[in-house]
Design a protein around this motif. Sequence first.
Motif, PDB file in Angstrom:
ATOM      1  N   ALA A 107      34.617 -17.637 -73.815  1.00  0.00           N
ATOM      2  CA  ALA A 107      34.049 -18.833 -73.186  1.00  0.00           C
ATOM      3  C   ALA A 107      33.612 -18.534 -71.754  1.00  0.00           C
ATOM      4  O   ALA A 107      32.558 -19.006 -71.302  1.00  0.00           O
ATOM      5  N   LEU A 108      34.408 -17.768 -71.014  1.00  0.00           N
ATOM      6  CA  LEU A 108      34.047 -17.443 -69.633  1.00  0.00           C
ATOM      7  C   LEU A 108      32.808 -16.547 -69.592  1.00  0.00           C
ATOM      8  O   LEU A 108      31.969 -16.673 -68.687  1.00  0.00           O
ATOM      9  N   GLN A 109      32.694 -15.655 -70.562  1.00  0.00           N
ATOM     10  CA  GLN A 109      31.499 -14.803 -70.647  1.00  0.00           C
ATOM     11  C   GLN A 109      30.261 -15.664 -70.868  1.00  0.00           C
ATOM     12  O   GLN A 109      29.209 -15.426 -70.252  1.00  0.00           O
ATOM     13  N   GLU A 110      30.381 -16.662 -71.722  1.00  0.00           N
ATOM     14  CA  GLU A 110      29.248 -17.559 -71.958  1.00  0.00           C
ATOM     15  C   GLU A 110      28.894 -18.331 -70.692  1.00  0.00           C
ATOM     16  O   GLU A 110      27.705 -18.523 -70.385  1.00  0.00           O
ATOM     17  N   MET A 111      29.908 -18.772 -69.961  1.00  0.00           N
ATOM     18  CA  MET A 111      29.644 -19.478 -68.698  1.00  0.00           C
ATOM     19  C   MET A 111      28.854 -18.584 -67.746  1.00  0.00           C
ATOM     20  O   MET A 111      27.913 -19.036 -67.082  1.00  0.00           O
ATOM     21  N   GLN A 112      29.233 -17.321 -67.685  1.00  0.00           N
ATOM     22  CA  GLN A 112      28.500 -16.378 -66.834  1.00  0.00           C
ATOM     23  C   GLN A 112      27.048 -16.253 -67.272  1.00  0.00           C
ATOM     24  O   GLN A 112      26.122 -16.298 -66.453  1.00  0.00           O
ATOM     25  N   GLN A 113      26.854 -16.092 -68.574  1.00  0.00           N
ATOM     26  CA  GLN A 113      25.500 -15.909 -69.104  1.00  0.00           C
ATOM     27  C   GLN A 113      24.625 -17.130 -68.870  1.00  0.00           C
ATOM     28  O   GLN A 113      23.404 -17.009 -68.723  1.00  0.00           O
ATOM     29  N   LEU A 114      25.254 -18.305 -68.825  1.00  0.00           N
ATOM     30  CA  LEU A 114      24.514 -19.544 -68.598  1.00  0.00           C
ATOM     31  C   LEU A 114      24.286 -19.815 -67.112  1.00  0.00           C
ATOM     32  O   LEU A 114      23.672 -20.818 -66.757  1.00  0.00           O
ATOM     33  N   GLY A 115      24.793 -18.944 -66.267  1.00  0.00           N
ATOM     34  CA  GLY A 115      24.544 -19.079 -64.840  1.00  0.00           C
ATOM     35  C   GLY A 115      25.425 -20.080 -64.121  1.00  0.00           C
ATOM     36  O   GLY A 115      25.055 -20.586 -63.041  1.00  0.00           O
ATOM     37  N   VAL A 116      26.602 -20.378 -64.678  1.00  0.00           N
ATOM     38  CA  VAL A 116      27.523 -21.320 -64.034  1.00  0.00           C
ATOM     39  C   VAL A 116      28.074 -20.690 -62.761  1.00  0.00           C
ATOM     40  O   VAL A 116      28.621 -19.577 -62.782  1.00  0.00           O
ATOM     41  N   THR A 117      27.932 -21.397 -61.644  1.00  0.00           N
ATOM     42  CA  THR A 117      28.413 -20.890 -60.354  1.00  0.00           C
ATOM     43  C   THR A 117      29.561 -21.711 -59.788  1.00  0.00           C
ATOM     44  O   THR A 117      30.135 -21.348 -58.767  1.00  0.00           O
ATOM     45  N   ASP A 118      29.880 -22.811 -60.438  1.00  0.00           N
ATOM     46  CA  ASP A 118      30.983 -23.684 -60.015  1.00  0.00           C
ATOM     47  C   ASP A 118      31.723 -24.108 -61.270  1.00  0.00           C
ATOM     48  O   ASP A 118      31.195 -24.884 -62.072  1.00  0.00           O
ATOM     49  N   LEU A 119      32.933 -23.582 -61.473  1.00  0.00           N
ATOM     50  CA  LEU A 119      33.638 -23.766 -62.743  1.00  0.00           C
ATOM     51  C   LEU A 119      34.989 -24.442 -62.542  1.00  0.00           C
ATOM     52  O   LEU A 119      35.788 -24.029 -61.700  1.00  0.00           O
ATOM     53  N   THR A 120      35.227 -25.478 -63.352  1.00  0.00           N
ATOM     54  CA  THR A 120      36.525 -26.146 -63.371  1.00  0.00           C
ATOM     55  C   THR A 120      37.211 -25.835 -64.694  1.00  0.00           C
ATOM     56  O   THR A 120      36.644 -26.081 -65.763  1.00  0.00           O
ATOM     57  N   VAL A 121      38.409 -25.281 -64.630  1.00  0.00           N
ATOM     58  CA  VAL A 121      39.203 -24.981 -65.817  1.00  0.00           C
ATOM     59  C   VAL A 121      40.298 -26.035 -65.943  1.00  0.00           C
ATOM     60  O   VAL A 121      41.071 -26.248 -65.006  1.00  0.00           O
ATOM     61  N   ILE A 122      40.332 -26.687 -67.104  1.00  0.00           N
ATOM     62  CA  ILE A 122      41.330 -27.742 -67.338  1.00  0.00           C
ATOM     63  C   ILE A 122      42.196 -27.361 -68.532  1.00  0.00           C
ATOM     64  O   ILE A 122      41.800 -27.574 -69.684  1.00  0.00           O
ATOM     65  N   PRO A 123      43.370 -26.793 -68.300  1.00  0.00           N
ATOM     66  CA  PRO A 123      44.312 -26.606 -69.409  1.00  0.00           C
ATOM     67  C   PRO A 123      44.707 -27.971 -69.961  1.00  0.00           C
ATOM     68  O   PRO A 123      44.956 -28.916 -69.190  1.00  0.00           O
ATOM     69  N   GLN A 124      44.779 -28.070 -71.284  1.00  0.00           N
ATOM     70  CA  GLN A 124      45.020 -29.366 -71.916  1.00  0.00           C
ATOM     71  C   GLN A 124      46.520 -29.671 -72.025  1.00  0.00           C
ATOM     72  O   GLN A 124      46.996 -30.136 -73.052  1.00  0.00           O
TER      73      GLN A 124
END
Length: 313
Positions: A107-124
């Motif tokens: 999932a993080l690799q996909e975020m990188q590929q999509l150009g995400v520069t501001d990421l919030t991680v929410i453990p459920q």
Amino acid sequence: MKKGILLVNLGTPTTPTAPAVRTYLARFLADRRVITLPRWVWQPILHGMILPTRPYRSAALYRKIWTKQGSPLLLYTQKQAQQLQALLPQQVVRYAMCYSAPTVPTALQEMQQLGVTDLTVIPQYPQYSTTTVGSVFDQVAAFYMQASALPQLHFISSFYQAPQYIQALANQIKRALVRRPNAQLIFSYHGIPQKYADHGDPYPQQCTTTTQQVMALIGKNVPYSQSYQSKFGPGQWLRPATMQLLKTLPHQGVKDVVVITPGFVADCLETLQEIGHENRGYFMQNGGRSFTYLHPFNGSPTFTRLLATLAQS
């Protein structure tokens, strides 16, 4: 700036079969956050005693809760991500599992590929534990240790006393008490080994805070208990145990209970099978008359709005 949100839950077998459960358990029980025993002690136990036998028993239980579409936990996590994406269309919303696909690195690799520069991680997981949220943090940190660039990173370590979360639990309980006005409330949280708490894991204190804040909205006249479920292995875990509590209560004159599991945000084996079936059976077999299980948020829009608030806080 392109924003993203990653929801992370525990994981699930791909199918309710012994081989799939074995693969899942091997990943889960190899996590040093989950099992802190020295490797030379734990590995023979895991591979010599647990993995050869437990997957068959667990697979039989998974088959009881499996749906035509698959694992309830996976389906509800997908739905939560889809609803959050619809609520925040300008952001990239994805979900991941700690011990099954889609994995956190994927999932993080996909975020990188999509150009995400501001990421919030929410453990459920509303309440922090080293065994859950700590493990998510480890996986996120491990990914970015190898990355050439890092996004602006926001990590939600808990939301055990977020006002929307507390209010949602209280509203759910109030609706149930209209139907069962004489019931005793049971707050059943997933347990952890007592030694983890002794070493500083704040989980039990956060569970108690959640319970107290919910009860402040419910009222002082409603009887309640707090307990812990899902014990694994021979060591001492947090007490009282939900199973033992539900066996005992009918003999103390409590015949009507409403059970809620505030540590879970989606139904899974531990809620549907362990609470909804096994613990219901213990209570009724010991003289209980009425057992009401309140499901987690699952696909509730209320929870989606809570996730949006967490992501934008």
